[in-house]
Write a protein that holds these residues in place. Structure first.
Motif, short mmCIF file in Angstrom:
data_model
loop_
_atom_site.label_atom_id
_atom_site.label_comp_id
_atom_site.label_asym_id
_atom_site.label_seq_id
_atom_site.Cartn_x
_atom_site.Cartn_y
_atom_site.Cartn_z
N GLU A 69 48.39 33.43 48.79
CA GLU A 69 47.48 34.09 47.85
C GLU A 69 48.12 35.39 47.37
N ASN A 70 47.80 35.81 46.17
CA ASN A 70 48.28 37.08 45.61
C ASN A 70 49.79 37.29 45.73
N PRO A 71 50.59 36.33 45.30
CA PRO A 71 52.05 36.48 45.45
C PRO A 71 52.60 37.72 44.76
N GLY A 72 51.90 38.19 43.72
CA GLY A 72 52.37 39.37 42.98
C GLY A 72 52.58 40.58 43.88
N GLU A 73 51.78 40.65 44.95
CA GLU A 73 51.90 41.80 45.86
C GLU A 73 53.17 41.76 46.70
N TYR A 74 53.82 40.59 46.71
CA TYR A 74 54.95 40.42 47.65
C TYR A 74 56.28 40.12 46.96
N ILE A 75 56.28 40.16 45.64
CA ILE A 75 57.52 39.83 44.91
C ILE A 75 58.65 40.79 45.31
N ASP A 76 58.37 42.08 45.32
CA ASP A 76 59.40 43.07 45.70
C ASP A 76 59.93 42.77 47.10
N MET A 77 59.02 42.49 48.01
CA MET A 77 59.41 42.26 49.40
C MET A 77 60.43 41.11 49.52
N PHE A 78 60.18 40.04 48.78
CA PHE A 78 61.09 38.89 48.91
C PHE A 78 62.38 39.07 48.11
N ILE A 79 62.31 39.81 47.03
CA ILE A 79 63.55 40.12 46.31
C ILE A 79 64.40 41.04 47.21
N ASP A 80 63.76 42.02 47.82
CA ASP A 80 64.49 42.95 48.70
C ASP A 80 65.08 42.23 49.92
N SER A 81 64.46 41.15 50.34
CA SER A 81 64.99 40.42 51.50
C SER A 81 66.19 39.55 51.11
N GLY A 82 66.44 39.43 49.80
CA GLY A 82 67.65 38.71 49.38
C GLY A 82 67.42 37.43 48.59
N CYS A 83 66.23 37.26 48.02
CA CYS A 83 65.96 36.04 47.24
C CYS A 83 66.23 36.29 45.76
N GLN A 84 66.90 35.34 45.12
CA GLN A 84 67.23 35.46 43.69
C GLN A 84 66.29 34.65 42.81
N ILE A 85 65.55 33.74 43.42
CA ILE A 85 64.60 32.91 42.66
C ILE A 85 63.24 33.06 43.33
N ILE A 86 62.22 33.40 42.53
CA ILE A 86 60.88 33.58 43.10
C ILE A 86 59.95 32.57 42.44
N THR A 87 59.33 31.73 43.28
CA THR A 87 58.43 30.69 42.78
C THR A 87 56.99 31.01 43.16
N VAL A 88 56.11 30.98 42.14
CA VAL A 88 54.68 31.22 42.40
C VAL A 88 53.86 30.01 41.93
N HIS A 89 52.65 29.90 42.45
CA HIS A 89 51.73 28.85 42.01
C HIS A 89 50.70 29.47 41.06
N PRO A 90 50.47 28.88 39.89
CA PRO A 90 49.59 29.48 38.89
C PRO A 90 48.19 29.79 39.39
N GLN A 91 47.65 28.94 40.28
CA GLN A 91 46.25 29.14 40.70
C GLN A 91 46.09 30.31 41.68
N THR A 92 47.20 30.93 42.11
CA THR A 92 47.12 32.02 43.08
C THR A 92 47.27 33.40 42.45
N CYS A 93 47.53 33.44 41.13
CA CYS A 93 47.95 34.73 40.58
C CYS A 93 47.70 34.86 39.09
N ASN A 94 48.03 36.03 38.56
CA ASN A 94 48.09 36.25 37.12
C ASN A 94 49.48 35.82 36.69
N LEU A 95 49.59 34.57 36.24
CA LEU A 95 50.91 33.97 36.05
C LEU A 95 51.79 34.76 35.09
N GLU A 96 51.21 35.13 33.95
CA GLU A 96 52.03 35.85 32.97
C GLU A 96 52.59 37.14 33.56
N ARG A 97 51.72 37.89 34.24
CA ARG A 97 52.16 39.18 34.81
C ARG A 97 53.27 38.97 35.85
N GLU A 98 53.10 37.98 36.74
CA GLU A 98 54.11 37.79 37.81
C GLU A 98 55.44 37.31 37.21
#
Ligand code: DX5
Ligand code: ZN
Length: 200
Positions: A69-98
């Motif tokens: 849930e709320n993947p937008g809150e954790y995008i920085d965290m996973f990019i900082d951990s070393g991920c180059q591709i971030i996948t989200v599910h539309p029903q969990t977030c504001n898709l355009e914003r993320e």
């Protein structure tokens, strides 16, 4: 040339180092991490601390599949951990914003479409998307049966991409093995995500 990512969800955690080295030698393109929060899916898996440790073992790209849930809150965290591709599910977030935010961080913006969702949910965001993950199982668990209905979805998405001259890759996630991989390729898949079939 079709690319292959390895999902470590069903791998033996005591063996991650050897497994990552072996898959790298076998020509895998990158690694796929299923982050699960016990809310969006009824399971838990991976976190940024684990990914950061595994990051030391290979230079291949890492994909964070945020089954949370709320993947937008954790995008920085996973990019900082070393991920180059971030996948989200539309029903969990504001898709355009993320999607916009992921790109501002120089990562690839990726969206996963569950079996019950139609392409319509992402159609108007196509210009913001780098990669589409067609889920060929319900998210949450490894080792489920490949849903053949996903093939038609892959074909349709691929047609839209080609008709509109878009630069979007199409991935398939769930139940990929030595048989289903060919069905996925025939229907236009660019990236195969292998999970439990690698570790049987
Ligand atoms: C399911 C995950 C998949 C999973 C694939 O929630 O998104 O990435 O690891 O595993 P298999 O290949 O076993 O279906
Ligand atoms: Zn996944």
């Amino acid at each position: 040339m079709v690319k292959k990512y390895a999902s470590l969800l069903s791998a033996d955690a005591s063996d991650y180092k050897k497994i990552i080295r072996d898959l790298e030698q076998r020509g895998f393109t990158g690694f796929h991490f299923d982050i699960m929060d016990g809310h969006f899916v009824k399971n838990f898996a991976f976190n940024a601390t684990i990914i950061k440790s595994l990051r030391k073992l290979t230079k291949l790209p890492f994909q964070a599949h945020l089954e949370i849930e709320n993947p937008g809150e954790y995008i920085d965290m996973f990019i900082d951990s070393g991920c180059q591709i971030i996948t989200v599910h539309p029903q969990t977030c504001n898709l355009e914003r993320e999607l916009r935010y992921i790109r501002t961080k120089n990562a690839l913006a990726s969206v996963a479409i569950d079996p019950e969702l139609e392409i319509d949910v992402i159609k108007r965001y196509m210009s913001l998307i780098d990669n589409i993950v067609v889920m060929s199982v319900y998210p949450g668990f490894g080792n489920q049966k490949f849903n053949e209905k996903s093939l038609k979805k892959i074909k349709n998405i691929k047609r839209i991409i080609e008709e509109n001259d878009l630069e979007i890759t199409v991935s398939v996630d769930g139940g990929i093995d030595s048989k289903t991989e060919y069905l996925a390729i025939e229907n236009g898949t660019d990236i195969l995500i292998f999970g439990s079939s690698l570790f049987e």
